[in-house]
Design a protein around this motif. Structure first.
Motif, PDB file in Angstrom:
ATOM      1  N   ALA A   1      -5.513   4.352  -9.363  1.00 36.85           N
ATOM      2  CA  ALA A   1      -5.715   5.714  -9.858  1.00 36.85           C
ATOM      3  C   ALA A   1      -7.194   6.048 -10.042  1.00 36.85           C
ATOM      4  O   ALA A   1      -7.572   7.220 -10.039  1.00 36.85           O
ATOM      5  N   ASN A   2      -8.053   5.043 -10.209  1.00 35.52           N
ATOM      6  CA  ASN A   2      -9.473   5.296 -10.445  1.00 35.52           C
ATOM      7  C   ASN A   2     -10.255   5.562  -9.161  1.00 35.52           C
ATOM      8  O   ASN A   2     -11.259   6.267  -9.184  1.00 35.52           O
ATOM      9  N   ALA A   3      -9.818   4.982  -8.064  1.00 32.56           N
ATOM     10  CA  ALA A   3     -10.572   5.127  -6.814  1.00 32.56           C
ATOM     11  C   ALA A   3      -9.651   4.934  -5.614  1.00 32.56           C
ATOM     12  O   ALA A   3      -9.318   3.815  -5.259  1.00 32.56           O
ATOM     13  N   ALA A   4      -9.260   6.042  -5.006  1.00 35.88           N
ATOM     14  CA  ALA A   4      -8.437   5.976  -3.795  1.00 35.88           C
ATOM     15  C   ALA A   4      -9.323   5.564  -2.627  1.00 35.88           C
ATOM     16  O   ALA A   4     -10.489   5.940  -2.539  1.00 35.88           O
ATOM     17  N   VAL A   5      -8.765   4.771  -1.725  1.00 35.07           N
ATOM     18  CA  VAL A   5      -9.496   4.268  -0.563  1.00 35.07           C
ATOM     19  C   VAL A   5      -9.160   5.147   0.639  1.00 35.07           C
ATOM     20  O   VAL A   5      -8.000   5.507   0.851  1.00 35.07           O
ATOM     21  N   VAL A   6     -10.182   5.479   1.443  1.00 38.63           N
ATOM     22  CA  VAL A   6     -10.015   6.362   2.603  1.00 38.63           C
ATOM     23  C   VAL A   6     -10.576   5.685   3.848  1.00 38.63           C
ATOM     24  O   VAL A   6     -11.613   5.023   3.803  1.00 38.63           O
ATOM     25  N   GLY A   7      -9.875   5.866   4.970  1.00 32.84           N
ATOM     26  CA  GLY A   7     -10.350   5.366   6.254  1.00 32.84           C
ATOM     27  C   GLY A   7      -9.742   6.180   7.385  1.00 32.84           C
ATOM     28  O   GLY A   7      -9.038   7.156   7.147  1.00 32.84           O
ATOM     29  N   ILE A   8     -10.029   5.760   8.613  1.00 35.16           N
ATOM     30  CA  ILE A   8      -9.423   6.428   9.768  1.00 35.16           C
ATOM     31  C   ILE A   8      -8.211   5.620  10.217  1.00 35.16           C
ATOM     32  O   ILE A   8      -8.139   4.419   9.998  1.00 35.16           O
TER      33      ILE A   8
ATOM     34  N   SER B   1      -9.836  14.434  -7.642  1.00 39.06           N
ATOM     35  CA  SER B   1      -9.901  15.476  -8.669  1.00 39.06           C
ATOM     36  C   SER B   1      -8.619  16.306  -8.743  1.00 39.06           C
ATOM     37  O   SER B   1      -8.375  16.955  -9.756  1.00 39.06           O
ATOM     38  N   ASN B   2      -7.819  16.294  -7.685  1.00 40.84           N
ATOM     39  CA  ASN B   2      -6.573  17.053  -7.672  1.00 40.84           C
ATOM     40  C   ASN B   2      -5.468  16.192  -7.068  1.00 40.84           C
ATOM     41  O   ASN B   2      -5.181  16.293  -5.875  1.00 40.84           O
ATOM     42  N   PRO B   3      -4.833  15.336  -7.882  1.00 36.45           N
ATOM     43  CA  PRO B   3      -3.808  14.429  -7.355  1.00 36.45           C
ATOM     44  C   PRO B   3      -2.660  15.135  -6.639  1.00 36.45           C
ATOM     45  O   PRO B   3      -2.017  14.554  -5.770  1.00 36.45           O
TER      46      PRO B   3
ATOM     47  N   MET C   1       0.839  -1.193   0.000  1.00 33.21           N
ATOM     48  CA  MET C   1       0.000   0.000   0.000  1.00 33.21           C
ATOM     49  C   MET C   1       0.878   1.248   0.000  1.00 33.21           C
ATOM     50  O   MET C   1       1.918   1.281   0.611  1.00 33.21           O
ATOM     51  N   SER C   2       0.386   2.251  -0.682  1.00 29.05           N
ATOM     52  CA  SER C   2       1.085   3.541  -0.695  1.00 29.05           C
ATOM     53  C   SER C   2       0.241   4.532   0.100  1.00 29.05           C
ATOM     54  O   SER C   2      -0.416   5.389  -0.451  1.00 29.05           O
TER      55      SER C   2
END
Length: 124
Positions: free
Chosen positions: A17-24, A103-105, A1-2
């Motif tokens: 690149a299509n869908a970054a994953v987000v969590g706590i 939207s803004n890498p 993972m990066s």
């Protein structure tokens, strides 16, 4: 993972690149205690970096979940909605919150790597 980390204790994995994953983060779930409810954003919502994307409630407190990067919500973790304790038991994998089309890498460059976040969290 990066993984990249925000000062608000969210992580983002932009390996896809299509869908970054987000969590706590582990630090966040440790501070919250046992998570009992999550309010996830609507799929299709477009949010800016720093916007409130959801809420996580625990037996001790409630906390906002902030967008670490700007983008469109493309998926939410329904398993987390059904079993909020996943945020405690597996915060960096099964306990992810949502996926976002960034939207803004360039915003990723302003986030911390694991080493920097570890030092930040230790001083928080």
């Amino acid at each position: 993972m990066s993984l990249k980390f925000s000062k608000d204790h969210e992580w983002v994995d932009a390996a896809d690149a299509n869908a970054a994953v987000v969590g706590i983060t582990v630090h966040a779930q440790d501070a919250l205690g046992d998570v009992v409810f999550v309010d996830l954003p609507e799929v299709g919502a477009t949010l800016a970096q720093g916007d409130v994307a959801g809420v996580v409630e625990s037996v001790k407190a409630a906390a906002d979940v902030y967008m670490p990067v700007s983008g469109e919500i493309v998926e939410v973790n329904e398993a987390l909605r059904a079993d909020p304790s996943l945020a405690n038991s597996d915060p960096l994998a099964a306990g992810w919150f949502f996926k976002v089309k960034i939207s803004n890498p360039g915003e990723l460059d302003g986030l911390m790597d694991e080493t920097a976040y570890g030092a930040f969290a230790a001083s928080a």
